[in-house]
Scaffold this motif. Structure first.
Motif, PDB file in Angstrom:
ATOM      1  N   ASN A  11       9.066 -50.079 -19.230  1.00  0.00           N
ATOM      2  CA  ASN A  11       9.596 -51.433 -19.304  1.00  0.00           C
ATOM      3  C   ASN A  11      10.910 -51.438 -18.521  1.00  0.00           C
ATOM      4  N   ILE A  12      11.060 -52.364 -17.570  1.00  0.00           N
ATOM      5  CA  ILE A  12      12.300 -52.308 -16.792  1.00  0.00           C
ATOM      6  C   ILE A  12      12.952 -53.680 -16.633  1.00  0.00           C
ATOM      7  N   GLU A  13      14.244 -53.645 -16.353  1.00  0.00           N
ATOM      8  CA  GLU A  13      14.985 -54.866 -16.066  1.00  0.00           C
ATOM      9  C   GLU A  13      14.642 -55.332 -14.650  1.00  0.00           C
ATOM     10  N   ILE A  14      14.670 -56.658 -14.466  1.00  0.00           N
ATOM     11  CA  ILE A  14      14.366 -57.226 -13.151  1.00  0.00           C
ATOM     12  C   ILE A  14      15.310 -56.676 -12.079  1.00  0.00           C
ATOM     13  N   LYS A  15      16.590 -56.511 -12.442  1.00  0.00           N
ATOM     14  CA  LYS A  15      17.512 -56.021 -11.407  1.00  0.00           C
ATOM     15  C   LYS A  15      17.212 -54.561 -11.046  1.00  0.00           C
ATOM     16  N   THR A  16      16.659 -53.790 -11.991  1.00  0.00           N
ATOM     17  CA  THR A  16      16.266 -52.408 -11.674  1.00  0.00           C
ATOM     18  C   THR A  16      15.047 -52.414 -10.743  1.00  0.00           C
ATOM     19  N   LEU A  17      14.127 -53.332 -11.034  1.00  0.00           N
ATOM     20  CA  LEU A  17      12.958 -53.469 -10.154  1.00  0.00           C
ATOM     21  C   LEU A  17      13.404 -53.839  -8.738  1.00  0.00           C
ATOM     22  N   ALA A  18      14.292 -54.844  -8.652  1.00  0.00           N
ATOM     23  CA  ALA A  18      14.764 -55.280  -7.330  1.00  0.00           C
ATOM     24  C   ALA A  18      15.464 -54.124  -6.611  1.00  0.00           C
ATOM     25  N   THR A  19      16.231 -53.360  -7.361  1.00  0.00           N
ATOM     26  CA  THR A  19      16.943 -52.225  -6.757  1.00  0.00           C
ATOM     27  C   THR A  19      15.957 -51.174  -6.261  1.00  0.00           C
TER      28      THR A  19
END
Ligand code: NAD
Length: 334
Positions: A257-265
């Motif tokens: 499960n990840i944060e959107i900003k981690t995905l974008a990064t």
């Protein structure tokens, strides 16, 4: 070695993203596939044509067959005719999208609820083997605890979520009162090749490839279970022979499960590490957090997703680069 029993499988929404992959896999495995899809113009029809082409090609390279019927799940007569020839129905057709459902809730009811009822009636009357439908993490609404297990209260916060909940409740009720085998798979944000162009991952990948920073709505701390398409298809395939989930709704999520900003990064770092991230205003209908407990899927379906987000994103980026000429313009205009 045992031989595979050939099945007649009706895939509704088979010109769409998930239904397209499902139909392709069934055809590749040698089954006889009929796709029912109205080619809804919710997003560009070129992608739908690629989905249909992939299914047809899979059938050409196997002993399977593939037939495309352009039609609507709201057409009860057509649905009854098609279900009459089917052993299994995989119902993926839907008016998708949380935000647009706020603008036009009634259409979501007509397609997602009444369309599903047409199929359920036909499946009951024809005595098919199993009805498997795509449900959604949107049925849960605001989390009282996380991860969501299937006992979590269902209080959807969008017309889309409400329509998916009504549809899956009907499927479970038909199992109870008519002894029809039904399963609702609650998908958590599915991604992969030929995904809908208006989704976060396709947008991030496209922008990074064009030297533009990924745009995040809100502060980027929203969390998601991004689920790779192949894992979703594997879960569906299990239901050709597994009856342990009959009458139930089952979460299908990812391993991390990840944060959107981690995905974008993660995407930015794989494509163009020099780019910044850009933040814009969040939309109210979007869920803050979704996170699946997949214990029930593990127990009943032996669900064991193969792809971490890093692996899935890397596969998607490879595919994107190979298909950039036709796919990228569609993402850019969505
Ligand atoms: P999609 O929009 O790519 O596919 C849906 C398909 O249904 C489209 O090809 C569309 O033309 C067809 N369709 C729409 N209305 C129809 C109608 N009235 N009659 C016949 N066909 C019709 O969406 P998708 O991402 O492949 O989603 C498939 C299913 O999974 C949907 O039921 C959706 O609600 C559910 N789901 C998807 C996700 C996701 O992340 N993609 C997450 C949760 C649930």
């Amino acid at each position: 070695m045992g031989t595979i029993q050939i099945m007649q499988i009706l895939v509704t929404g088979g010109a769409g993203f998930i239904g397209g992959h499902l139909a392709q896999r069934f055809a590749a495995d040698g089954h006889d596939v009929v796709v029912l899809d109205n080619r809804d113009p919710f997003y560009d029809l070129d992608i739908k044509q690629h989905n249909v082409d992939a299914g047809q090609e899979a059938a050409r390279n196997s002993d399977g067959s593939y037939e495309f019927i352009e039609g609507d799940v709201r057409d009860a007569e057509l649905v009854t005719d098609l279900v009459a020839d089917a052993d299994y129905v995989y119902h993926q057709a839907a008016q998708a999208g949380v935000r647009p459902s706020v603008k036009n809730p009634r259409k979501y009811d007509e397609v997602n609820v009444n369309g599903t009822l047409n199929l359920l009636d036909a499946c009951r009357d024809e005595g098919i083997e199993r009805f498997v439908m795509a449900s959604s993490s949107s049925v849960y609404g605001k989390p009282q605890y996380l991860p969501y297990d299937e006992q979590h209260p269902t209080t959807p916060v969008s017309p889309y979520g409400a329509s998916k909940l009504a549809a899956e409740r009907y499927a479970c009720a038909y199992s109870e009162v008519y002894d029809l085998s039904t399963v609702a798979l609650r998908y958590f944000t599915v991604y992969g090749p030929r995904m809908r162009p208006n989704m976060a991952i396709s947008n991030f990948v496209s922008r990074c490839h064009n030297g533009e920073p990924p745009v995040i709505y809100g502060d980027g701390t929203q969390t998601r279970d991004f689920t790779y398409i192949e894992d979703v298809i594997d879960a569906n395939m299990t239901l050709l022979h597994e009856d342990a989930a009959d009458g139930k709704a089952v979460n299908i999520g990812s391993t991390d499960n990840i944060e959107i900003k981690t995905l974008a990064t993660e995407i930015r770092d794989q494509i163009d590490p020099d780019l910044d991230l850009v933040y814009e205003e969040r939309h109210d209908a979007d869920a803050e957090h979704t996170h699946a407990a997949t214990d029930r899927a593990e127990e009943l379906l032996g669900y064991d997703p193969d792809h971490t987000i890093r692996e899935g994103v890397a596969k998607f980026i490879d595919w994107y680069r190979d298909n950039r000429d036709w796919y990228e313009p569609l993402v850019r205009q969505s």
